[in-house]
Design an enzyme around this catalytic site. Structure first.
Site, PDB file in Angstrom:
ATOM      1  N   VAL A  15       0.855  -1.190   0.000  1.00 53.10           N
ATOM      2  CA  VAL A  15       0.000   0.000   0.000  1.00 53.10           C
ATOM      3  C   VAL A  15       0.892   1.241   0.000  1.00 53.10           C
ATOM      4  CG1 VAL A  15      -1.894  -1.188   1.160  1.00 53.10           C
ATOM      5  CG2 VAL A  15      -0.218   0.074   2.533  1.00 53.10           C
ATOM      6  N   GLU A  17       2.727   4.984   0.757  1.00 48.43           N
ATOM      7  CA  GLU A  17       3.603   5.346   1.876  1.00 48.43           C
ATOM      8  C   GLU A  17       2.883   6.186   2.939  1.00 48.43           C
ATOM      9  OE1 GLU A  17       7.554   4.578   1.931  1.00 48.43           O
ATOM     10  OE2 GLU A  17       6.080   3.079   1.391  1.00 48.43           O
ATOM     11  N   LYS A  22      -0.079   1.489   6.745  1.00 47.88           N
ATOM     12  CA  LYS A  22       0.773   0.295   6.708  1.00 47.88           C
ATOM     13  C   LYS A  22       0.736  -0.448   8.050  1.00 47.88           C
ATOM     14  CE  LYS A  22       4.005   1.444   2.966  1.00 47.88           C
ATOM     15  NZ  LYS A  22       3.814   0.232   2.137  1.00 47.88           N
ATOM     16  N   SER A  44       9.368   2.112   0.886  1.00 47.35           N
ATOM     17  CA  SER A  44      10.601   2.644   0.321  1.00 47.35           C
ATOM     18  C   SER A  44      11.357   3.533   1.296  1.00 47.35           C
ATOM     19  CB  SER A  44      10.292   3.444  -0.951  1.00 47.35           C
ATOM     20  OG  SER A  44       9.392   4.500  -0.670  1.00 47.35           O
ATOM     21  N   HIS A  65      11.963  -4.148  -0.628  1.00 44.65           N
ATOM     22  CA  HIS A  65      11.716  -2.912  -1.364  1.00 44.65           C
ATOM     23  C   HIS A  65      12.016  -3.135  -2.839  1.00 44.65           C
ATOM     24  CE1 HIS A  65      13.060   1.440  -2.399  1.00 44.65           C
ATOM     25  NE2 HIS A  65      11.808   1.221  -2.773  1.00 44.65           N
ATOM     26  N   ASN A 115      17.317   5.204  -1.324  1.00 46.44           N
ATOM     27  CA  ASN A 115      16.508   6.420  -1.193  1.00 46.44           C
ATOM     28  C   ASN A 115      17.073   7.375  -0.149  1.00 46.44           C
ATOM     29  OD1 ASN A 115      14.720   5.905  -3.222  1.00 46.44           O
ATOM     30  ND2 ASN A 115      13.154   5.014  -1.923  1.00 46.44           N
TER      31      ASN A 115
END
Length: 337
Positions: A15, A17, A22, A44, A65, A115
């Site tokens: 789902v 971010e 979550k 992420s 991820h 990231n």
């Protein structure tokens, strides 16, 4: 019916971010999944340990991820939580090979390895545009070294809304610096519905999938620059653009190594060549940094700190970079004492 997940050996939640959402999903998976099932999160940026606790079964939780589009991109960041079972970690690494992915293990932190490094890269992208650079100029500076696409095209493709939501969630978690101008451009584009390629406009305007320079982006950037007291410039050199995008990213990677989030510099290079379009022939950002020279990177970080101010520590070289510059060492092959 989520009860149909009860017989699965592995379930991956994907789902969007939002930490609260979550956590709700992970709580439900903890109730539904059979004992011994692996519950993975595709987050992420968010804290895998928080999600693991929400499940009630943290030893069976791991981060998986995938990179977008997941059916094409080779990279899989496997995020080991504080209580992730070694068996769970080993199983997911084996599974990654089975499905043809290149897997790299990361520890838990904001953005993990890829990231987290991309955050200063995008921060400086937005800062340069607020100062007067065109998105195409920023993109060209890194595409010139062989990057598959520059940061503006990349975020437009991935979704400006996705990028902005990660910043918004990080702000909720108290992770952002007390800098009112921090990544305001992507957040403003998000507010205006300029979600990138899928919406027909983001940093660029789109004719089909073809990016076209859009004066509206510059109007928005100029308005934000005035609001935040940022001086606009007529031109910004390609050399400065490259250094401001790349050197803070290398600096963040050095911190990642210091903290043990990545096991070794080669893992960082694998992540960027497999998941971010970094050119293979350059060896990855760590190898390229060694080729440029760590002393040169430290000197330029300090230069930009003097030129632009360093109120928030954006340009402070990490202790590891300072030590390598002093000793003539290399990031590649570095190991903690």
């Amino acid at each position: 019916d989520d009860a149909s997940l009860a017989d699965c050996d592995l379930v991956i939640e994907a789902v969007f971010e939002d930490m609260d959402l979550k956590k709700q999903v992970m709580l439900r998976l903890g109730q539904v999944c059979k004992p011994g099932a692996i519950m993975a999160t595709n987050t992420s940026t968010l804290d895998v340990d928080v999600l693991a606790i929400a499940s009630g079964r943290p030893v069976e939780v791991v981060g998986m991820h995938f990179f977008s589009p997941a059916n094409v991109m080779r990279l899989l960041e496997v995020v080991r939580g504080a209580r992730t079972s070694p068996d769970v970690l080993a199983t997911v690494m084996h599974l990654a090979r089975t499905i043809g992915k290149v897997a790299v293990v990361s520890g838990v932190c904001y953005g993990f390895i890829g990231n987290r490094m991309a955050e200063p890269y995008m921060r400086e992208t937005e800062a340069l545009i607020l100062e007067g650079a065109q998105p195409a100029d920023v993109d060209r500076a890194v595409e010139a070294i062989g990057m598959a696409m520059g940061p503006c095209r990349m975020l437009d493709m991935a979704g400006v809304d996705v990028g902005a939501k990660t910043v918004i969630e990080y702000a909720k978690a108290g992770g952002l610096p007390p800098d009112e101008s921090y990544r305001v451009l992507s957040r403003r584009l998000f507010e205006l519905g300029r979600f990138g390629q899928k919406a027909g406009a983001g940093y660029y305007r789109y004719e089909g999938r073809t990016p076209v320079a859009d004066s509206e982006t510059q109007r928005i950037a100029s308005e934000l620059a005035v609001r935040h007291g940022i001086q606009r410039r007529v031109s910004i050199s390609q050399e400065e653009t490259f250094e401001r995008l790349f050197y803070p990213m290398v600096n963040e990677a050095a911190r990642i190594l210091e903290e043990g989030i990545a096991y070794r510099a080669a893992d960082i290079d694998v992540i960027w060549t497999s998941g971010y379009g970094f050119p293979d022939h350059r060896g990855g950002p760590m190898f390229l940094a060694d080729e440029i020279g760590i002393a040169r990177i430290v000197e330029r970080l300090e230069h930009y700190g003097r030129a632009h101010g360093n109120t928030f520590g954006y340009w402070t070289p990490s202790p590891l970079l300072v030590e390598l510059a002093r000793t003539g060492g290399r990031l590649s092959g570095w190991k903690p004492a």
